[in-house]
Design a protein around this motif. Structure first.
Motif, mmCIF file in Angstrom:
data_model
loop_
_atom_site.group_PDB
_atom_site.id
_atom_site.type_symbol
_atom_site.label_atom_id
_atom_site.label_comp_id
_atom_site.label_asym_id
_atom_site.label_seq_id
_atom_site.Cartn_x
_atom_site.Cartn_y
_atom_site.Cartn_z
ATOM 1 N N PHE A 324 97.075 76.045 -89.193
ATOM 2 C CA PHE A 324 95.778 75.550 -89.641
ATOM 3 C C PHE A 324 95.773 74.944 -91.041
ATOM 4 N N LYS A 325 96.893 74.892 -91.705
ATOM 5 C CA LYS A 325 96.880 74.225 -93.007
ATOM 6 C C LYS A 325 96.746 72.720 -92.794
ATOM 7 N N GLY A 326 96.095 72.076 -93.744
ATOM 8 C CA GLY A 326 95.893 70.634 -93.621
ATOM 9 C C GLY A 326 94.631 70.306 -92.847
ATOM 10 N N ASN A 327 94.572 69.086 -92.340
ATOM 11 C CA ASN A 327 93.402 68.566 -91.625
ATOM 12 C C ASN A 327 93.431 69.074 -90.185
ATOM 13 N N VAL A 328 92.409 69.844 -89.798
ATOM 14 C CA VAL A 328 92.394 70.442 -88.467
ATOM 15 C C VAL A 328 91.369 69.783 -87.554
ATOM 16 N N ASP A 329 91.021 68.535 -87.830
ATOM 17 C CA ASP A 329 90.166 67.792 -86.901
ATOM 18 C C ASP A 329 90.939 67.602 -85.599
ATOM 19 N N ASP A 330 90.244 67.780 -84.461
ATOM 20 C CA ASP A 330 90.930 67.740 -83.169
ATOM 21 C C ASP A 330 90.518 66.553 -82.304
ATOM 22 N N SER A 331 89.948 65.515 -82.927
ATOM 23 C CA SER A 331 89.561 64.320 -82.170
ATOM 24 C C SER A 331 90.106 63.091 -82.886
ATOM 25 N N PHE A 332 91.179 62.523 -82.369
ATOM 26 C CA PHE A 332 91.813 61.375 -83.026
ATOM 27 C C PHE A 332 92.773 60.697 -82.058
#
Length: 653
Positions: A324-332
């Motif tokens: 979970f470190k960093g950017n955890v956006d799940d739509s890309f």
């Protein structure tokens, strides 16, 4: 040149052409405007027919290339999926390296491959593989699946990486520990056989080096494919200039250009895979275009502080920090185009070679455009962190898999004379190489592996598990319920958990004044969690609170305080909540696992939480685990391979 692919293929081909021509809002397959940019199917200088009459030589020779490899507009910008190809896009260092008929890429993905025969496809469809166990170097023990097994070997076949890429890779390896070098080499050798590879247990320390080896294999694939296309362009252009008959053996492409798909759960992992890719394309030889934008959109926002990466040692487990470190956006979703001297990020899908995406982002894009044609020619699928994807929504993964290697709905300016025959025959799924990576197996991930149809075969790693460590003195009671059909498993589990007549769990617990308070019920499945939650809501005599993946920070604070303070006797916890939040729960004296958790470390953590409170003895803590024979994978990770075998045999007896 008459091309006869059989009646079925003819119908498919005509269907593609007819659909494309009837959509007025899309580019037509045969229309040409003198003022527009060159179309891929522009054949003014090349004639494919049975007659030997030479074609007229245009003032400027333009060779059609349906996938836009080497395409540039008049300003020098890269085009999308249309335009004229030139050999100038080929890296000079690789021009002298020929693809030999014995090359594994040519044997597997070449136009004349014989792999997807009727017999092999039938074996893949019916899953009647021949299998055996063996060892692949540092990869360890594996199970091989093949249409026909050859002589067993203790080492993977030799890798076929291009000399330029191999030399650069070996230079990087010279600075690495021997163990990791051997692991990477064994990985590359296994992948070079074009078999599917399913790594079922990836240690944290090895994951990035594994990605680098896999991306080298992917880059090698893209480079060989692009080089074949460009050399055929050169042959066609030479034939056009000399008024000679155009070469006929130029089937070198798919319906669309993208050939590599990388599925990952979060943007931070897309960043790691890009790092693995660019480690093989160092500057100044290569430029990474739009790299700053990629770092901005896939890294943390400016000024943001990563609390996980900067947390004190021991606050969070290492696997949680790495996840979970960093950017955890799940739509890309992002397209990457490989050119002569650059890696072009944010290329449009029909003009790129590699796609990084999350299953959710890809599904939203497909449903919005109502078109998944850019997935029609995927030749290599990479799915990373499958364990995390199961904690999101596995249905998104299944949706993406259902869209792979389907016949496209539109032509996208494709030159069908250059499409490989097995694409036209609808056999792409039987040649696609899939690489699956997970920290542990689940029925969903094993099911995905079992559904793969690569006729070159597939390999699954196999490990023996040791029992997890738990505090000494805690009595662990594994309670088994009988179930003959996996489809009935959820109902049987719920009935056994709640039935007064049959269960040793909830009804008996409610009879005990000690065990009916300070009790956590841990539920792995989201569907089971909803069912148990609804059951508790219907019971007015049960004082409980809930922690789920949908709980807000305020909900979490209230629930933890109410449970620790004794205001609520029961705490229902979903495994997804613990996966995403990893909170330490105080006040626990009794633990009920509605099923063994997928992540074995969660079991260890919950058994250690009672000792966060002062004065707690192991004899004060009770632990019950409800299981069936279909929980084998979870049981093995908790009780160890031998222990789980004993539990299953004991219940069977």
């Amino acid at each position: 040149m008459a091309i006869d692919r059989g009646s079925e293929t003819t119908v498919q081909l005509l269907t593609l052409l007819n659909v494309s021509a009837t959509k007025t809002s899309k580019r037509r397959w045969i229309e040409e405007d003198a003022t527009s940019r060159p179309k891929l199917n522009k054949r003014k200088s090349i004639q494919f027919s049975e007659s030997n009459s030479p074609s007229s030589t245009p003032e400027t020779v333009q060779v059609p290339s349906p996938n836009g490899i080497g395409d540039k507009d008049i300003e020098g910008n890269t085009l999308g999926d249309a335009g004229a190809s030139t050999v100038e896009d080929e890296p000079e260092e690789l021009e002298s390296e020929e693809v030999t008929p014995n090359d594994s890429y040519e044997q597997h993905f070449g136009a004349k491959t014989t792999l997807p025969s009727d017999d092999r496809r039938s074996i893949a469809d019916e899953r009647t593989w021949q299998s055996r166990k063996t060892t692949y170097g540092k990869i360890g023990g594996v199970v091989e699946y093949a249409t026909a097994l050859s002589e067993p070997t203790q080492t993977p076949p030799k890798s076929s990486i291009l000399a330029k890429l191999q030399a650069q890779f070996e230079e990087q390896q010279s600075k690495m520990p021997k163990e990791l070098v051997e692991l990477q080499n064994d990985l590359l050798a296994t992948l070079g056989s074009q078999q599917d590879l399913y790594i079922t247990r990836a240690p944290l320390d090895n994951q990035q080096k594994q990605r680098e080896a896999i991306m080298l294999h992917a880059l090698n694939h893209v480079t060989k494919k692009r080089r074949r296309v460009l050399k055929n362009n050169e042959r066609i252009a030479h034939a056009s200039k000399s008024d000679s008959t155009a070469p006929e053996d130029v089937q070198d492409q798919g319906f669309t250009r993208p050939s590599i798909l990388v599925l990952v759960p979060f943007r931070s992992f897309a960043l790691r895979w890009l790092s693995a890719l660019t480690s093989h394309t160092p500057s100044p030889s290569y430029q990474v275009e739009n790299h700053a934008r990629f770092q901005q959109e896939y890294g943390l926002p400016p000024g943001a502080v990563d609390k996980l990466a900067n947390a004190d040692a021991g606050v969070y487990p290492r696997d949680h920090i790495e996840m979970f470190k960093g950017n955890v956006d799940d739509s890309f979703r992002v397209g990457i185009k490989m050119t002569r001297k650059s890696v072009k990020l944010f290329s449009e899908f029909y003009g790129c070679d590699i796609i990084f995406a999350s299953p959710l982002g890809l599904r939203m894009s497909i449903q919005k455009e109502k078109n998944a044609d850019f997935l029609s020619s995927i030749e290599m699928l990479i799915v990373d962190q499958m364990d995390a994807l199961t904690m999101q929504n596995w249905e998104h993964v299944q949706f993406v898999m259902s869209e792979l290697n389907q016949l496209p709905k539109e032509s996208h300016n494709a030159d069908f004379s250059r499409i490989k025959p097995w694409y036209l025959d609808g056999h792409a799924a039987y040649l696609r190489q899939s690489i699956l990576l997970t920290a542990y197996e689940t029925p969903e991930t094993r099911g995905l592996f079992n559904s793969l149809k690569n006729v070159a075969g597939k390999v699954r790693t196999e490990r023996r598990w040791s029992p997890v460590s738990v505090p000494d003195g805690i009595e662990q009671d594994f309670v088994q319920f009988e179930c003959a059909n996996p489809q009935d498993e959820a109902d049987k589990r719920f009935s056994f958990f709640t039935s007064q007549a049959r269960s040793t769990l909830l009804p008996n617990i409610l009879k005990s004044a000690v065990q009916s308070v300070n009790t956590v019920i841990f539920v792995p499945s989201s569907f089971d969690f909803i069912r148990v939650h609804n059951y508790f809501r219907r019971r007015s005599d049960l004082q409980f609170t809930v922690l789920s993946e949908y709980s807000t920070n305020q909900d979490i604070s209230r629930a933890r305080q109410a449970f620790f303070g004794g205001k609520k006797a029961f705490l229902l916890v979903s495994e997804r909540f613990h996966f995403f939040r990893r909170y330490k729960i105080r006040g626990i004296r009794n633990l009920i696992f509605y099923g063994p958790p997928d992540h074995a470390q969660f079991y260890t953590e919950y058994l250690s939480y009672p000792f966060l409170d002062d004065g707690v003895e192991p004899s004060d803590v009770t632990c019950r685990v409800l299981y069936s024979k279909y929980d084998w994978m979870r049981l093995e990770r908790i009780a160890g391979t031998e222990g789980a075998t004993g539990l299953i045999k004991q219940s069977s007896a």
